[in-house]
Design an enzyme around this catalytic site. Structure first.
Site, PDB file in Angstrom:
ATOM      1  N   ASP A   1       0.800  -1.227   0.000  1.00 25.52           N
ATOM      2  CA  ASP A   1       0.000   0.000   0.000  1.00 25.52           C
ATOM      3  C   ASP A   1       0.833   1.279   0.000  1.00 25.52           C
ATOM      4  OD1 ASP A   1       1.074   0.084   2.516  1.00 25.52           O
ATOM      5  OD2 ASP A   1      -0.810  -0.068   3.589  1.00 25.52           O
TER       6      ASP A   1
ATOM      7  N   TYR B   1      10.421   4.846   0.766  1.00 19.81           N
ATOM      8  CA  TYR B   1      11.360   3.884   1.369  1.00 19.81           C
ATOM      9  C   TYR B   1      12.791   4.041   0.859  1.00 19.81           C
ATOM     10  CZ  TYR B   1       8.287   0.965   4.225  1.00 19.81           C
ATOM     11  OH  TYR B   1       7.461   0.490   5.216  1.00 19.81           O
TER      12      TYR B   1
END
Ligand code: NAD
Ligand code: G6P
Ligand code: MN
Length: 445
Positions: free
Chosen positions: A172, A267
């Protein structure tokens, strides 16, 4: 609509995400009608706390859907259309060690990146393969939508060990980032965004972001904003965002500067700035401790409150979350063959033209009754390709370690990773991780 009513099992019924997902399923009954909902977990007590609260929620809001929870695989996986994979092998106790052991040696300590992410991936492989096998045995027509991490490693294991299984591995995070992009551009939600994105899981870049309705190129506006603020929106939008997530979204401003042609998945910070991550971490108090003090407390506290009160009126999940809303969208697309575009983690097979066919990549795909049809995203930049080759090799080495019970492969995976500075450090981390992972890992020889 096809008149059918669906049966769903959530594997990892005791997950902190379960009640939110259930509420979103209930709200979506016009879009995705159900006849049955089951929970499966291997921790009877943890699941019961969530299960008893959900029993009340279901009775009040969706009495037409049969609800049950169990620790018996046959009961759980029989007569289902969808299996939702939401397990955390080793639970938060092991996540804490994934975070804290690397930090002891000055290395990034994070759930799905670096040595912690690889350790978690190795724990997840056998459990996910077992769930796939149960699904195939008891409900051979079912689809599994898996979001149990570490997704890249789990997807590589699925590719090798169960290549024909009906499993889709999803994440997600890009949805969260795209929802922020929508907010930055004054749009309602990620549903208003069209995109071209490529990479690996928790490791990717947007090449294109457009207004879905008008086709307007939103990249110039976004780049202007992101270079200063990252994906941090602030104000009402971020009123419930925890401080560590705020830091993550703000850090995207620096991630972006590594390649101003694209927009990064948040990330990337763990790979671009591992030293910054370590310098800003408290080895005694990591993300796991925050979750224990916050999300876990809230979720289990709320379940207890509902059970005591005997009613679920005004519960905290009445406002839907992105994570569960996204999963409902995905099962809807498969159930009704809509061929909507989402991101999937799947074998490359040309989707990124200059990556190997057998690389697991995260790319846009059309979701329908036949599963996913990955889309061609074009060529990865030289910088991105270099990064991906290294990272996906680590992911493949972890699956080699699993298949061959190989200490050497796991050591190579740690030593190769961009977050680890030195092979001797890799060895120290691995040697600390082996005894604590003994209940979950194969014996590495
Ligand atoms: P959690 O610890 O709250 O819940 C996980 C549950 O899984 C626990 O109840 C545990 O008992 C159960 N479990 C562990 N091993 C099991 C097994 N072998 N069989 C059955 N049940 C088992 O974890 P959480 O924070 O709610 O996260 C759940 C999962 O979802 C994790 O893997 C997490 O990484 C993942 N996640 C993924 C995404 C994504 O984008 N891919 C987003 C959010 C969470
Ligand atoms: C995002 C990622 C997930 C990850 C989660 C961690 O949702 O896509 O893969 O598990 O963040 O969040 P947490 O709040 O548990 O640290
Ligand atoms: Mn994810």
């Amino acid at each position: 609509m096809n008149g059918k009513k669906y049966s769903v099992v959530i594997a990892g019924g005791g997950s902190t995400f379960t009640p939110g997902f259930v509420l979103d399923l209930i709200k979506s009954q016009d879009k995705f009608p159900m006849r049955q909902l089951k929970f499966y977990d291997n921790d009877e007590e943890r699941q019961r706390k969530i299960g008893e609260a959900v029993k009340i929620i279901m009775k009040e809001r969706a009495p037409q859907i049969k609800f049950s929870y169990t620790t018996d695989p046959k009961e759980a996986f029989t007569d289902v259309d969808f299996v939702m994979g939401s397990i955390r092998v080793g639970k938060y106790h092991m996540r804490s060690l994934d975070e804290k052991i690397p930090l002891k040696y000055g290395v990034n300590g994070q759930e799905t990146t670096g040595p912690g992410g690889m350790a978690y991936g190795l724990r997840s492989i056998p459990a996910i393969i077992q769930i796939i096998d149960w699904m195939q045995e008891y409900s051979p027509n079912a689809w599994m939508i898996n979001y149990s991490n570490t997704i890249a490693i789990v997807a590589e294991a699925c590719r090798r060990l169960r290549p024909n299984a009906k499993v889709i591995n999803i994440c997600d995070m890009p949805i969260d980032d795209m929802d922020r992009m929508a907010a930055i551009c004054g749009l309602d939600s990620w549903h208003d965004i069209d995109f071209n994105y490529y990479g690996l899981n928790h490791f990717g870049w947007w090449k294109e972001v457009r207004n879905k309705k008008t086709g307007e190129d939103l990249m110039p506006k976004l780049k202007e904003y992101v270079k200063d603020h990252g994906y941090w929106v602030g104000g009402d939008y971020d009123k419930d965002t925890e401080p560590s997530w705020e830091a993550t979204f703000r850090k995207v401003a620096d991630d972006y500067k590594m390649d101003p042609e694209t927009l990064p998945n948040n990330y990337m910070q763990y790979y671009y700035f591992p030293q910054y991550e370590v310098a800003n971490a408290d080895p005694k108090h990591t993300r796991t401790d925050e979750i224990r003090e916050h999300r876990q407390k809230i979720v289990f506290g709320e379940c207890e409150r509902i059970v005591k009160a005997g009613t679920a009126k005004n519960n905290i999940w009445d406002i839907s979350g992105l994570h569960s809303e996204y999963i409902v969208d995905i099962i809807h697309a498969i159930a009704y063959n809509t061929h909507e575009k989402f991101l999937a983690n799947c074998p490359n097979n040309g989707a990124i033209s200059n990556m190997d066919p057998d690389s697991i990549v995260e790319v846009p795909a059309l979701f329908g009754a036949d599963g996913i049809q990955p889309m061609a995203t074009g060529k990865a930049g030289r910088f991105q390709r270099g990064l991906m080759m290294e990272q996906q090799t680590c992911e493949k080495l972890v699956v080699d370690a699993y298949e061959q019970h190989s200490y050497q492969k796991m050591l190579q995976a740690f030593a190769l990773n961009k977050t680890v500075p030195d092979a001797s450090v890799a060895k120290k981390i691995l040697d600390d991780m082996i005894p604590v992972n003994a209940p979950y890992w194969p014996e590495l020889k």
